[in-house]
Design an enzyme around this catalytic site. Structure first.
Site: not given
Length: 670
Positions: A476, A265, A35, A414
């Site tokens: 869960h 890019h 890149h 999380e």
């Protein structure tokens, strides 16, 4: 501001920044991949940062009080490699740049921690570096509170692109940083409005400056190609009492025909494009040639922090011998000798009391012993403190009013929690652990993988680890998550059966220096299974004989965690019918696999039938232990660890995934 004006107004700056640009062009062209555009666009910002603001010494890259520079937009890795080479990092030679993205080079396609000095973290998965930076800044705040500003007093700078800010982890990370008022954290946003698919507004219309401001950041602007504006903005950001974002308006692939396009890019390898760009820069030197006066100017920048580093070393040396030794211990990731003694004492008490405990509660009991001994622990939970049992009374809360607090309320974040813990571990001086429900490892998974890839001893406390959590139901109840973590290279997955095994698992996890640990802990109470005390850490063997058969051994039951007591009850039923049954507790498959063949054969000898018992899917290593000797007539050609940066054909050869290897393995089994 056009290039001619830039060159005329700041010729010295322009030459230094152009050195970054041409090295990026040359390396990407040599590799025929990479890149180019991001390093070309952010060269001016990086030059001002390194020359005027970044506190570092290229001759002492591990200096604990250096500023940290993190390239979250890791695809632009040649920006970092060029900076390291130019400023004089010893291992970043010109040959390493010439071998960009090749087998064995330290210049991987994306920056990889541990490959070269000055690479603070592994980036490439967008947004991870930004969230790591939050952890770096939290570690700095914590250590400054404990050790004083004479020992810890530095900034964390992170270059983030449009893609980093689109990733969901960025929302979690900037919210966490804003809440904690991390004033030493500065994000330099490469605001070039280009992604692979096209302009940013094809997919995103978010007002990023307003988003940061809403999260409690101070926001600044600059022309990302005007050195005076860049300097002004960074200076203001450093003076901010809150985390700061500098929106640097830049042009991707500056000066080339691919400027401000999605083509810019990627890899700019066309010879004519490169020649035209060099001409636009006024750069008359060949590939990988940096004039001596420009290289010397950069090396002066690399030595700019030397006196500050020597002054810091004098201040460290002036500490009392005990305090200095403690500082060196925590940065070396060593644990005090008294930890082992405390763990043995806890085990002895557990054997005497035979408590029926959920292993999450057993974990809390261990932490009550561990945290007073290891003052560097920094615990936390993603809004499940009472369920994960991760907070002990002595920790105090880490917050702006109490930087000495050692417990972080991460909120329902999380992913940011896991990535921030990576940043803390990378910073050094802090040993992070954090908890959530095991089913929510899915939310933390990308950062957990990077813990393993980077070799960071982060501890993941994953509770409610099976259908044993009950009424919350299958959303869960994790069934595949043990297999996912066990499939990850360089990860220790512990599923302890009682208080003793939990204590042993924590002891092993805290002694790791280059491996993360996942603790799989139950919600429900479990009966004690270790009935006799022994100082030896049996969990360190991965698996061991918990109950031997009476009479001829015909069955071996292999169980983990909450199912070990089920296996013991099944043994009683089988023994009552005259079927000799051995029970093997296997709290850590990875450690068992690391034992020598003789030990594994003693624990799992040929002959008896084998049954695995675990409230999870069978995948994730079970077949290796269940098939036993029958597995000796089979083999597998594939990956046993993480990959590497090199052309695909070379990688298949180096990792032994070729037709010749397959044929040889087959013949070896005949």
């Amino acid at each position: 501001m056009d290039i001619a004006t830039l060159r005329a107004q700041a010729p010295d700056h322009w030459n230094k920044a152009s050195a970054i640009r041409v090295l990026a062009l040359d390396a990407v062209a040599a590799a025929n991949s990479g890149h180019s555009g991001m390093p070309m666009g952010m060269a001016d910002v990086a030059t001002v940062l390194f020359e005027k603001h970044l506190k570092f010494d290229a001759a002492a890259p591990d200096w604990p009080d250096r500023d940290r520079f993190i390239l979250s937009a890791g695809h632009g890795s040649m920006l970092l490699y060029a900076l390291l080479h130019l400023t004089g990092y010893q291992d970043m030679t010109l040959d390493q740049l010439r071998n960009f993205r090749q087998w064995g080079a330290i210049t991987a396609g994306h920056p990889e921690y541990g490959h070269a000095k000055g690479i603070e973290t592994t980036t490439g998965p967008l947004g991870q570096g930004l969230a790591n930076a939050v952890g770096f800044a939290m570690a700095e705040e914590s250590l400054r509170a404990r050790w004083g500003s004479k020992i810890q007093d530095h900034h964390t700078y992170v270059v983030a692109g449009d893609g980093c800010l689109m990733e969901g982890i960025s929302h979690e990370a900037i919210g966490l940083a804003g809440k904690h008022q991390l004033s030493r954290l500065i994000v330099l946003w490469d605001n070039n409005n280009i992604t692979i698919d096209g302009t940013v507004d094809m997919a995103c219309v978010t007002d990023q400056k307003a988003r940061f401001a809403a999260a409690g950041w101070d926001v600044f602007d600059c022309n990302g190609h005007d050195p005076a504006e860049i300097d002004r903005a960074i200076t203001a950001a450093k003076a901010s009492p809150r985390p700061a974002m500098v929106a640097c308006k830049t042009h991707i692939a500056l000066g080339s025909s691919a400027q401000d396009t999605s083509k810019g890019h990627g890899a700019l390898t066309d010879a004519q494009l490169i020649a035209d760009t060099r001409k636009a820069y006024g750069w008359e030197h060949g590939p990988f040639v940096i004039p001596a006066e420009i290289k010397q100017a950069w090396e002066v920048i690399g030595a700019r922090g030397r006196n500050a580093r020597k002054d810091w070393e004098a201040r460290l040396a002036a500490l009392s011998p005990t305090r200095k030794a403690e500082f060196e211990r925590i940065f070396a990731r060593e644990v005090p000798n008294k930890l082992a003694t405390a763990i043995r004492k806890l085990k002895k008490q557990a054997v005497a009391d035979q408590p029926k405990l959920a292993t999450r509660a057993a974990s809390e009991a261990v932490l009550k012993v561990v945290n007073p001994i290891l003052g560097e622990t920094l615990g936390g939970s993603a809004d499940l403190t009472g369920s994960n049992n991760t907070k002990t009374a002595d920790l105090g809360t880490f917050e702006p009013a109490n930087r000495k607090g050692r417990y972080v309320y991460y909120g329902i974040r999380e992913h940011a929690m896991a990535a921030a813990m990576n940043g803390m571990a990378l910073h050094g001086g802090v040993r992070p652990y954090g908890g959530t429900f095991m089913a929510f490892t899915d939310y933390a998974r990308p950062a957990m993988r990077l813990s393993a890839l980077m070799g960071l001893p982060v501890v993941y406390v994953m509770t409610h680890d099976s259908i044993g959590l009950g009424e919350d139901g299958p959303t869960h109840q994790p069934v595949e998550h043990l297999a996912i973590s066990r499939a990850t290279p360089n990860t220790l997955v512990f599923r302890p059966a009682d208080q003793v095994e939990t204590a042993e698992a924590w002891e092993i996890a805290l002694n790791q220096k280059t491996t993360p640990s996942v603790l799989s802990l139950s919600r429900q109470g479990l009966s004690a299974v270790r009935k006799a005390y022994g100082a030896r850490n049996l969990t360190a063997q991965g698996a061991y004989v918990l109950a031997e058969s009476d009479g001829k051994r015909r069955v071996i039951l292999i169980a983990t965690g909450s199912e070990v007591e089920i296996a013991l009850k099944a043994r009683a039923l089988l023994q009552a019918e005259g079927v000799g049954t051995r029970v093997v507790s296997m709290p850590c498959m990875e450690l068992f696999a690391a034992q020598d063949d003789a030990y594994r054969k003693r624990v799992l000898p040929a002959g008896p039938v084998r049954i695995g018992v675990e409230a999870a899917v069978r995948a994730g290593g079970w077949d290796r232990w269940l098939l036993g000797e029958r597995a000796r007539k089979s083999d597998f050609v594939g990956m046993t660890g993480f990959g590497a940066s090199a052309p695909a054909g070379e990688l298949f050869k180096q990792f032994g995934i070729t037709a010749e290897v397959v044929a040889d393995r087959a013949k070896a089994l005949l």
